[in-house]
Design a protein around this motif. Sequence first.
Motif, mmCIF file in Angstrom:
data_model
loop_
_atom_site.group_PDB
_atom_site.id
_atom_site.type_symbol
_atom_site.label_atom_id
_atom_site.label_comp_id
_atom_site.label_asym_id
_atom_site.label_seq_id
_atom_site.Cartn_x
_atom_site.Cartn_y
_atom_site.Cartn_z
ATOM 1 N N MET A 1 0.835 -1.186 0.000
ATOM 2 C CA MET A 1 0.000 0.000 0.000
ATOM 3 C C MET A 1 0.879 1.249 0.000
ATOM 4 S SD MET A 1 -2.974 1.318 2.594
ATOM 5 C CE MET A 1 -1.855 1.932 3.831
ATOM 6 N N LYS A 2 0.424 2.243 -0.724
ATOM 7 C CA LYS A 2 1.058 3.554 -0.750
ATOM 8 C C LYS A 2 0.032 4.576 -0.272
ATOM 9 C CE LYS A 2 4.810 2.102 -2.951
ATOM 10 N NZ LYS A 2 4.571 0.673 -2.956
ATOM 11 N N VAL A 3 0.466 5.810 -0.154
ATOM 12 C CA VAL A 3 -0.413 6.899 0.267
ATOM 13 C C VAL A 3 -0.267 8.044 -0.733
ATOM 14 C CG1 VAL A 3 -0.870 8.583 2.081
ATOM 15 C CG2 VAL A 3 -0.283 6.240 2.685
ATOM 16 N N LEU A 4 -1.416 8.543 -1.208
ATOM 17 C CA LEU A 4 -1.434 9.670 -2.132
ATOM 18 C C LEU A 4 -1.791 10.940 -1.383
ATOM 19 C CD1 LEU A 4 -3.453 8.079 -5.071
ATOM 20 C CD2 LEU A 4 -0.971 8.138 -4.755
ATOM 21 N N MET A 5 -1.027 11.989 -1.645
ATOM 22 C CA MET A 5 -1.314 13.297 -1.073
ATOM 23 C C MET A 5 -1.629 14.239 -2.224
ATOM 24 S SD MET A 5 1.045 15.822 1.215
ATOM 25 C CE MET A 5 2.045 16.295 -0.177
ATOM 26 N N PHE A 6 -2.806 14.846 -2.183
ATOM 27 C CA PHE A 6 -3.225 15.796 -3.202
ATOM 28 C C PHE A 6 -3.200 17.203 -2.633
ATOM 29 C CE2 PHE A 6 -5.214 11.832 -4.448
ATOM 30 C CZ PHE A 6 -5.006 11.802 -5.818
ATOM 31 N N TYR A 7 -2.547 18.102 -3.345
ATOM 32 C CA TYR A 7 -2.580 19.521 -3.038
ATOM 33 C C TYR A 7 -3.486 20.199 -4.050
ATOM 34 C CZ TYR A 7 1.550 19.945 0.098
ATOM 35 O OH TYR A 7 2.443 19.894 1.147
ATOM 36 N N GLU A 8 -4.316 21.125 -3.589
ATOM 37 C CA GLU A 8 -5.081 22.003 -4.469
ATOM 38 C C GLU A 8 -4.556 23.415 -4.250
ATOM 39 O OE1 GLU A 8 -9.320 21.588 -3.970
ATOM 40 O OE2 GLU A 8 -9.099 19.424 -3.645
ATOM 41 N N LEU A 9 -4.273 24.103 -5.333
ATOM 42 C CA LEU A 9 -3.764 25.468 -5.218
ATOM 43 C C LEU A 9 -4.777 26.373 -4.540
ATOM 44 C CD1 LEU A 9 -2.051 26.156 -8.654
ATOM 45 C CD2 LEU A 9 -0.952 26.049 -6.412
ATOM 46 N N ALA A 10 -4.273 27.270 -3.730
ATOM 47 C CA ALA A 10 -5.102 28.314 -3.139
ATOM 48 C C ALA A 10 -5.372 29.370 -4.204
ATOM 49 C CB ALA A 10 -4.377 28.946 -1.950
ATOM 50 N N GLU A 11 -6.404 30.143 -4.005
ATOM 51 C CA GLU A 11 -6.634 31.267 -4.913
ATOM 52 C C GLU A 11 -5.414 32.179 -4.844
ATOM 53 O OE1 GLU A 11 -9.810 34.844 -5.634
ATOM 54 O OE2 GLU A 11 -10.506 32.974 -4.717
ATOM 55 N N GLY A 12 -4.827 32.455 -5.968
ATOM 56 C CA GLY A 12 -3.609 33.265 -6.019
ATOM 57 C C GLY A 12 -2.353 32.493 -5.661
ATOM 58 N N GLY A 13 -2.476 31.193 -5.409
ATOM 59 C CA GLY A 13 -1.332 30.383 -4.984
ATOM 60 C C GLY A 13 -0.242 30.245 -6.017
ATOM 61 N N LEU A 14 -0.620 30.170 -7.281
ATOM 62 C CA LEU A 14 0.377 30.003 -8.334
ATOM 63 C C LEU A 14 1.344 31.181 -8.368
ATOM 64 C CD1 LEU A 14 1.216 27.992 -10.484
ATOM 65 C CD2 LEU A 14 -0.292 29.162 -12.093
ATOM 66 N N ALA A 15 0.844 32.371 -8.100
ATOM 67 C CA ALA A 15 1.695 33.567 -8.075
ATOM 68 C C ALA A 15 2.655 33.548 -6.882
ATOM 69 C CB ALA A 15 0.836 34.826 -8.043
ATOM 70 N N LYS A 16 2.259 32.889 -5.800
ATOM 71 C CA LYS A 16 3.102 32.817 -4.608
ATOM 72 C C LYS A 16 4.157 31.711 -4.692
ATOM 73 C CE LYS A 16 -0.640 34.276 -1.556
ATOM 74 N NZ LYS A 16 -1.523 33.849 -0.460
ATOM 75 N N ALA A 17 3.948 30.734 -5.563
ATOM 76 C CA ALA A 17 4.809 29.556 -5.621
ATOM 77 C C ALA A 17 6.289 29.861 -5.863
ATOM 78 C CB ALA A 17 4.287 28.566 -6.667
ATOM 79 N N PRO A 18 6.649 30.747 -6.810
ATOM 80 C CA PRO A 18 8.080 30.958 -7.071
ATOM 81 C C PRO A 18 8.883 31.397 -5.842
ATOM 82 C CG PRO A 18 6.782 31.861 -8.862
ATOM 83 C CD PRO A 18 5.812 31.470 -7.764
ATOM 84 N N ALA A 19 8.293 32.194 -4.978
ATOM 85 C CA ALA A 19 9.006 32.687 -3.796
ATOM 86 C C ALA A 19 9.319 31.577 -2.800
ATOM 87 C CB ALA A 19 8.179 33.780 -3.108
ATOM 88 N N MET A 70 2.417 24.905 2.027
ATOM 89 C CA MET A 70 1.272 24.913 2.941
ATOM 90 C C MET A 70 1.329 26.127 3.861
ATOM 91 S SD MET A 70 -0.862 22.310 2.557
ATOM 92 C CE MET A 70 -1.637 22.156 4.153
ATOM 93 N N LEU A 71 2.498 26.410 4.380
ATOM 94 C CA LEU A 71 2.661 27.475 5.372
ATOM 95 C C LEU A 71 2.504 28.879 4.793
ATOM 96 C CD1 LEU A 71 5.730 26.033 7.326
ATOM 97 C CD2 LEU A 71 3.300 25.894 7.950
ATOM 98 N N ASN A 72 2.700 29.011 3.475
ATOM 99 C CA ASN A 72 2.715 30.341 2.861
ATOM 100 C C ASN A 72 1.601 30.577 1.846
ATOM 101 O OD1 ASN A 72 5.254 31.655 3.997
ATOM 102 N ND2 ASN A 72 5.989 29.650 3.360
ATOM 103 N N GLY A 73 0.536 29.799 1.918
ATOM 104 C CA GLY A 73 -0.649 30.073 1.122
ATOM 105 C C GLY A 73 -0.587 29.698 -0.342
ATOM 106 N N VAL A 74 0.373 28.869 -0.734
ATOM 107 C CA VAL A 74 0.393 28.364 -2.109
ATOM 108 C C VAL A 74 -0.694 27.301 -2.258
ATOM 109 C CG1 VAL A 74 1.758 27.166 -3.869
ATOM 110 C CG2 VAL A 74 2.851 28.875 -2.387
ATOM 111 N N VAL A 75 -0.796 26.450 -1.250
ATOM 112 C CA VAL A 75 -1.770 25.362 -1.238
ATOM 113 C C VAL A 75 -2.967 25.766 -0.387
ATOM 114 C CG1 VAL A 75 -2.159 22.969 -0.494
ATOM 115 C CG2 VAL A 75 0.004 23.612 -1.575
ATOM 116 N N GLY A 76 -4.156 25.554 -0.934
ATOM 117 C CA GLY A 76 -5.375 25.877 -0.195
ATOM 118 C C GLY A 76 -5.979 24.684 0.512
#
Length: 88
Positions: A1-19, A70-76
Amino acid sequence: MKVLMFYELAEGGLAKAPAHFASHQARMREFHGRGVLLMAGPYGTPPVGALGVFTSRAAAEEFARDDPFMLNGVVGRCTIHDWNEDLA
């Protein structure tokens, strides 16, 4: 068995990702080096989220808890699911 973790972007998260990408990538490399993160990456064009494949629920939860994305609002939203992979 494995475990899948799904992240969904937060609104505006894509813009925050590079930082926060370098520290997020360092965390992925750490967990991969420990052998508990098998693979990970974004999905969608443009990306709408990401998927990680872990060896245990504990490892997935540990990763998400202090992930810079998660900590900086990239993932909602983060969801974790058991996965019974089948090679049939």
